[in-house]
Design a protein around this motif. Structure first.
Motif, PDB file in Angstrom:
ATOM      1  N   ILE A 244       0.844  -1.152  -0.001  1.00 48.86           N
ATOM      2  CA  ILE A 244       0.015  -0.023   0.067  1.00 48.86           C
ATOM      3  C   ILE A 244       0.889   1.066  -0.023  1.00 48.86           C
ATOM      4  N   PHE A 245       0.402   2.313  -0.824  1.00 48.44           N
ATOM      5  CA  PHE A 245       1.001   3.575  -0.837  1.00 48.44           C
ATOM      6  C   PHE A 245       0.597   4.558  -0.059  1.00 48.44           C
ATOM      7  N   GLY A 246       1.328   5.071   1.070  1.00 51.02           N
ATOM      8  CA  GLY A 246       0.929   6.024   1.984  1.00 51.02           C
ATOM      9  C   GLY A 246       1.742   6.017   3.255  1.00 51.02           C
ATOM     10  N   PRO A 247       1.345   6.988   4.250  1.00 52.06           N
ATOM     11  CA  PRO A 247       2.114   7.146   5.545  1.00 52.06           C
ATOM     12  C   PRO A 247       1.360   6.314   6.385  1.00 52.06           C
TER      13      PRO A 247
ATOM     14  N   PHE B 129       8.282   9.024   7.076  1.00 53.43           N
ATOM     15  CA  PHE B 129       7.192   9.426   6.185  1.00 53.43           C
ATOM     16  C   PHE B 129       7.376   8.714   4.788  1.00 53.43           C
ATOM     17  N   LYS B 130       6.340   7.933   4.438  1.00 57.60           N
ATOM     18  CA  LYS B 130       6.594   7.233   3.241  1.00 57.60           C
ATOM     19  C   LYS B 130       5.052   7.545   2.578  1.00 57.60           C
ATOM     20  N   GLY B 131       5.116   8.101   1.225  1.00 61.33           N
ATOM     21  CA  GLY B 131       3.880   8.535   0.365  1.00 61.33           C
ATOM     22  C   GLY B 131       4.171   9.868  -0.290  1.00 61.33           C
ATOM     23  N   VAL B 132       3.131  10.577  -0.194  1.00 66.15           N
ATOM     24  CA  VAL B 132       3.022  11.961  -0.733  1.00 66.15           C
ATOM     25  C   VAL B 132       3.099  13.106   0.418  1.00 66.15           C
ATOM     26  N   LEU B 133       4.039  13.819   0.538  1.00 67.28           N
ATOM     27  CA  LEU B 133       3.965  15.030   1.536  1.00 67.28           C
ATOM     28  C   LEU B 133       3.470  16.192   0.876  1.00 67.28           C
TER      29      LEU B 133
ATOM     30  N   CYS C  42      -0.861  14.780   4.377  1.00 71.58           N
ATOM     31  CA  CYS C  42      -0.257  13.581   4.266  1.00 71.58           C
ATOM     32  C   CYS C  42      -0.520  12.630   3.083  1.00 71.58           C
ATOM     33  N   ARG C  43      -0.929  13.425   1.872  1.00 67.38           N
ATOM     34  CA  ARG C  43      -1.540  12.598   0.430  1.00 67.38           C
ATOM     35  C   ARG C  43      -1.572  13.567  -0.424  1.00 67.38           C
ATOM     36  N   PHE C  44      -1.945  13.054  -1.693  1.00 64.60           N
ATOM     37  CA  PHE C  44      -2.006  14.039  -2.961  1.00 64.60           C
ATOM     38  C   PHE C  44      -3.266  15.127  -2.772  1.00 64.60           C
ATOM     39  N   GLY C  45      -3.234  16.126  -2.964  1.00 62.19           N
ATOM     40  CA  GLY C  45      -4.000  17.437  -2.832  1.00 62.19           C
ATOM     41  C   GLY C  45      -5.092  17.527  -3.930  1.00 62.19           C
ATOM     42  N   ASP C  46      -6.138  17.786  -3.715  1.00 61.80           N
ATOM     43  CA  ASP C  46      -7.477  18.009  -4.486  1.00 61.80           C
ATOM     44  C   ASP C  46      -7.966  19.210  -4.253  1.00 61.80           C
TER      45      ASP C  46
END
Length: 417
Positions: free
Chosen positions: A89-92, A264-268, A286-290
């Motif tokens: 899984i991809f994310g923190p 921290f692993k994923g998208v900062l 802690c993730r992709f923005g929207d």
């Protein structure tokens, strides 16, 4: 390869759209997904917050890779649950996702490690917060500590506004438990920019920058929203500023998290204000923005699946990530009343015509009913266009927007100006 994308908004549609381009991917599931995502992936009605339900589905389906869109399941510990079951899984982790889940944690981390941000105070007593406001200089920024779907930040130009914000958050409980504590910050002036970075715990690789338009109405008026549009890149984010941010904010934050024992692993996501005294952090996510994802991901030339796997496996430093030189503009189409109360179930027309203008239409709050696409959320669609210049991208995006219709459709007319 079977890939699962968690979420059902415009960000997730953009991610599914990009993942579908990978020759390595044979099947995509999206939970819960939406009407637009359903054209690219199999959507299953399991909510993004149902961590155990999602993990069980991934196990049963033999999912090879899961990508998480929203913050709520990350803060709830979805990565820990999946990894416990041997799922990629991809994310923190839950502990690392606190950088978004607790504004107090993020501010204290920045203070401890000298990461530039606004001066602040933390309050768990509304009366004490009120006494501070009566003595402080305005304007002030009032933030609910926890998750609030991008709406938990209030800029108070006048003292009474600040007092009202504290009352709404702490006494009236408009954000529930997320408002048990507030952070009161100095108001920063300058230009905003968002920098997303792929992080594998040791290495950070920033993506192309973007600018998000948070306010509901033209000229940055009205209440905060989850985002009414975005552009990429922000033309004022110069190479010198980028170098400073990468060294003193992105890399420094990654190192701080590692030193705290929570890599921290994923998208900062770094929301920044470029002030006269240099870049300062407004917020971390802690993730992709929207909607930032809807302008950044279409500019990515590299296979997103390759990058995600490099992050998970801790070999991001070996990954060569390339971007197109095109500019991107996204205009969000919202329901009447958003970000307040709004009606659902309005039939949407003209999406195919908009795509015929050369734009990408990413679905956010949509659903299928009797073979028709209807509104099912506050932010309904994100219309994204690429161009050689920002002006060209903006022209294509707004031409496409003019083709779409639904009752009460509202959008800003100044994205990219």
């Amino acid at each position: 390869m079977k890939v699962l994308v968690v979420g059902g908004g415009g960000r997730e549609h953009a991610l599914v759209w990009k993942i579908a381009q990978s020759p390595r991917v044979k099947k995509i599931f999206c939970l819960p997904g939406n009407a637009g995502i359903a054209a690219l992936a199999q959507c299953v009605d399991i909510k993004a917050e149902d961590v155990k339900g999602l993990a069980g589905f991934a196990q049963k389906q033999g999912i090879d890779l899961t990508v998480v869109g929203p913050e709520a399941p990350l803060v709830a510990g979805i990565v820990d649950e999946f990894e416990k079951r041997g799922l990629r899984i991809f994310g923190p982790s839950k502990a690392a996702a606190r950088i978004e889940g607790s504004k107090v944690f993020a501010k204290e981390l920045m203070k401890k490690y000298g990461i530039p941000t606004a001066d602040y105070r933390v309050f768990d007593d509304p009366e004490e917060a009120g006494r501070y406001i009566r003595e402080a200089e305005t304007p002030l920024v009032i933030k609910a500590e926890g998750l609030a779907a991008g709406k938990g930040v209030m800029v108070a130009r006048e003292r009474e506004e600040a007092l009202d914000a504290v009352k709404s958050i702490m006494k009236d409980g408009i954000f529930g438990d997320s408002g048990r504590r507030v952070v009161i910050e100095e108001f920063l002036e300058g230009r905003e920019v968002t920098v997303l970075a792929f992080c594998d715990g040791v290495t950070a690789v920033p993506m192309e920058c973007s600018r998000d338009y948070k306010r509901a109405y033209d000229k940055d008026r009205g209440p905060n929203t989850g985002g009414m549009g975005a552009v990429s890149p922000a033309h004022y984010y110069t190479p010198d500023v980028s170098e400073y941010v990468n060294k003193n904010i992105i890399q420094k934050t990654l190192e701080a998290m590692r030193l705290e024992g929570i890599p921290f692993k994923g998208v900062l996501y770094a929301g920044l204000m470029l002030t006269s005294k240099g870049p300062k952090v407004l917020e971390f996510n802690c993730r992709f923005g929207d909607p930032e994802t809807q302008v950044v991901v279409p500019r990515l030339k590299t296979d997103l699946v390759d990058v995600i796997e490099a992050v998970i496996e801790g070999r991001l430093s070996e990954c060569n990530i390339n971007w197109t030189g095109e500019k991107a503009v996204c205009v969000v189409l919202a329901s009447a009343g958003y970000p307040g109360d709004y009606e659902k179930g309005k039939e949407i027309a003209g999406i195919e015509d908009a795509e015929g203008e050369g734009a990408m239409v990413f679905h956010a709050g949509t659903a299928l009913k009797d073979g028709k696409i209807i509104t099912a959320g506050g932010r309904v669609l994100g219309v994204t266009a690429l161009g050689r210049t920002e002006e060209e991208a903006r022209e294509i995006a707004y031409r496409a927007v003019s083709r779409i219709r639904f009752d009460g459709m509202h959008y800003r007319k100044d994205i990219g100006l």
